[in-house]
Design a protein around this motif. Sequence first.
Motif, short mmCIF file in Angstrom:
data_model
loop_
_atom_site.label_atom_id
_atom_site.label_comp_id
_atom_site.label_asym_id
_atom_site.label_seq_id
_atom_site.Cartn_x
_atom_site.Cartn_y
_atom_site.Cartn_z
N GLY A 1 -28.23 -16.05 -4.53
CA GLY A 1 -28.78 -17.50 -3.70
C GLY A 1 -27.74 -17.88 -3.02
O GLY A 1 -27.09 -17.48 -2.04
N ASP A 2 -27.73 -19.52 -3.15
CA ASP A 2 -26.67 -19.98 -2.46
C ASP A 2 -25.42 -19.80 -2.71
O ASP A 2 -24.33 -20.34 -2.02
N PHE A 3 -24.87 -19.10 -3.71
CA PHE A 3 -23.50 -18.70 -3.99
C PHE A 3 -23.05 -17.46 -3.38
O PHE A 3 -21.93 -16.87 -3.55
N TYR B 1 -16.31 -17.23 -3.63
CA TYR B 1 -15.52 -16.54 -4.58
C TYR B 1 -16.03 -16.57 -6.00
O TYR B 1 -16.43 -17.31 -6.66
N ARG B 2 -16.21 -15.07 -6.60
CA ARG B 2 -16.84 -14.82 -7.85
C ARG B 2 -15.93 -15.65 -8.89
O ARG B 2 -16.57 -16.25 -9.98
N ASP B 3 -14.76 -15.67 -9.15
CA ASP B 3 -14.09 -16.43 -9.86
C ASP B 3 -14.06 -17.74 -10.13
O ASP B 3 -13.99 -18.38 -10.95
N ASP B 4 -14.63 -18.34 -9.12
CA ASP B 4 -15.10 -19.77 -9.11
C ASP B 4 -16.39 -20.18 -9.66
O ASP B 4 -16.53 -21.21 -9.79
N ILE B 5 -16.95 -19.10 -9.70
CA ILE B 5 -18.55 -19.14 -10.19
C ILE B 5 -18.55 -18.90 -11.71
O ILE B 5 -19.33 -19.42 -12.64
N ALA B 6 -18.02 -17.79 -12.20
CA ALA B 6 -18.04 -17.19 -13.58
C ALA B 6 -16.55 -16.79 -13.92
O ALA B 6 -15.70 -16.25 -13.00
N PRO B 7 -16.30 -16.99 -15.21
CA PRO B 7 -14.90 -16.60 -15.71
C PRO B 7 -14.76 -15.24 -15.69
O PRO B 7 -15.84 -14.17 -15.49
N ASN C 1 -20.66 -12.06 -16.63
CA ASN C 1 -21.59 -12.27 -15.88
C ASN C 1 -21.74 -13.71 -15.21
O ASN C 1 -21.42 -14.73 -15.74
N VAL C 2 -22.53 -13.55 -13.71
CA VAL C 2 -22.49 -14.98 -13.07
C VAL C 2 -23.72 -15.52 -14.06
O VAL C 2 -24.89 -14.91 -14.38
N PRO C 3 -23.64 -16.74 -14.44
CA PRO C 3 -24.46 -17.35 -15.18
C PRO C 3 -25.81 -17.56 -14.23
O PRO C 3 -26.05 -17.71 -13.21
N ASP C 4 -27.01 -18.07 -15.16
CA ASP C 4 -28.29 -18.34 -14.32
C ASP C 4 -28.35 -19.65 -13.67
O ASP C 4 -29.03 -20.52 -14.20
N LEU C 5 -27.60 -19.81 -12.85
CA LEU C 5 -27.54 -20.88 -11.89
C LEU C 5 -28.76 -21.09 -11.07
O LEU C 5 -29.44 -20.42 -10.76
N SER D 1 -31.07 -20.94 -7.89
CA SER D 1 -31.02 -20.00 -6.82
C SER D 1 -30.52 -18.66 -7.01
O SER D 1 -30.78 -17.87 -6.29
N VAL D 2 -30.03 -18.52 -8.32
CA VAL D 2 -29.46 -17.06 -8.80
C VAL D 2 -30.64 -16.44 -9.58
O VAL D 2 -31.23 -16.91 -10.34
N GLU D 3 -30.64 -15.17 -9.10
CA GLU D 3 -31.75 -14.33 -9.82
C GLU D 3 -31.54 -14.42 -11.36
O GLU D 3 -30.37 -13.87 -11.65
N PRO D 4 -32.29 -14.60 -12.29
CA PRO D 4 -32.11 -14.69 -13.67
C PRO D 4 -31.71 -13.25 -14.29
O PRO D 4 -32.39 -12.27 -13.87
N TRP D 5 -30.70 -13.32 -15.16
CA TRP D 5 -30.17 -12.08 -15.55
C TRP D 5 -31.15 -11.12 -16.36
O TRP D 5 -31.24 -10.00 -16.10
N ALA D 6 -32.07 -12.10 -17.24
CA ALA D 6 -33.18 -11.33 -17.48
C ALA D 6 -33.98 -10.38 -16.46
O ALA D 6 -34.59 -9.30 -16.96
N ASP D 7 -34.41 -11.20 -15.41
CA ASP D 7 -35.18 -10.40 -14.57
C ASP D 7 -34.55 -9.30 -13.78
O ASP D 7 -35.14 -8.25 -13.54
N VAL D 8 -32.97 -9.09 -13.58
CA VAL D 8 -32.42 -8.09 -13.06
C VAL D 8 -32.66 -6.93 -14.07
O VAL D 8 -33.03 -5.97 -13.77
#
Length: 204
Positions: free
Chosen positions: A114-116, A120-126, A130-134, A136-143
Amino acid sequence: PANRGADPHPECIERGGSGLLRLIRGRGMSLFYAILHGQTDWNVQGLLQGRVDTELNATGREQAEQARALFAAADIDRIIVSPKRRCLTTMEILCEGLDLPFEIDERLVERSFGDFEGQYRDDIAPKGQNVPDLPSVEPWADVKKRAHHAVMDALECYPGQRLCFITHGGFLSALGEALTTQCRRIPNATLLRFERVGFEWRRE
């Protein structure tokens, strides 16, 4: 390769049903391969690509060329590929000198960030998570559900054929978690082998 996948197996006509039902119907389909596209400049920079249509860089092309021998040795019958250029170019390099049928499946695209996307990935997730379900981000369960359905549908469509899916890192991590409960990051242009023993999938 030439796209000779326009006439799917009749079993493709009927989609849907639970994942368990698909596993039971597809008991004879116990092996497939998958490969992550070669490196892109965004990979090097640590940027979230998602649905952005980036292309391989020189290293990525070299990675695909180095993977060609392993790919050929796997004796693939058909390729299912993401529509993104980084995957299509990887396929073209892997299949040089081969005449393999392929088809594009939109469900093999990367997770949408989404908007991310472009950040930079490291700014969004440790690191390593995984990138959390923020928003506008596609939910991990849906992926995970999308990855599982795409692969199981293809295995049903082409029984007895050895398939290779050329796709993205997030997709492959989700698929691994859906099938084996293991979720790990995968190096670019790495050929993975999934095999089912009984009702359990193993990834090598």
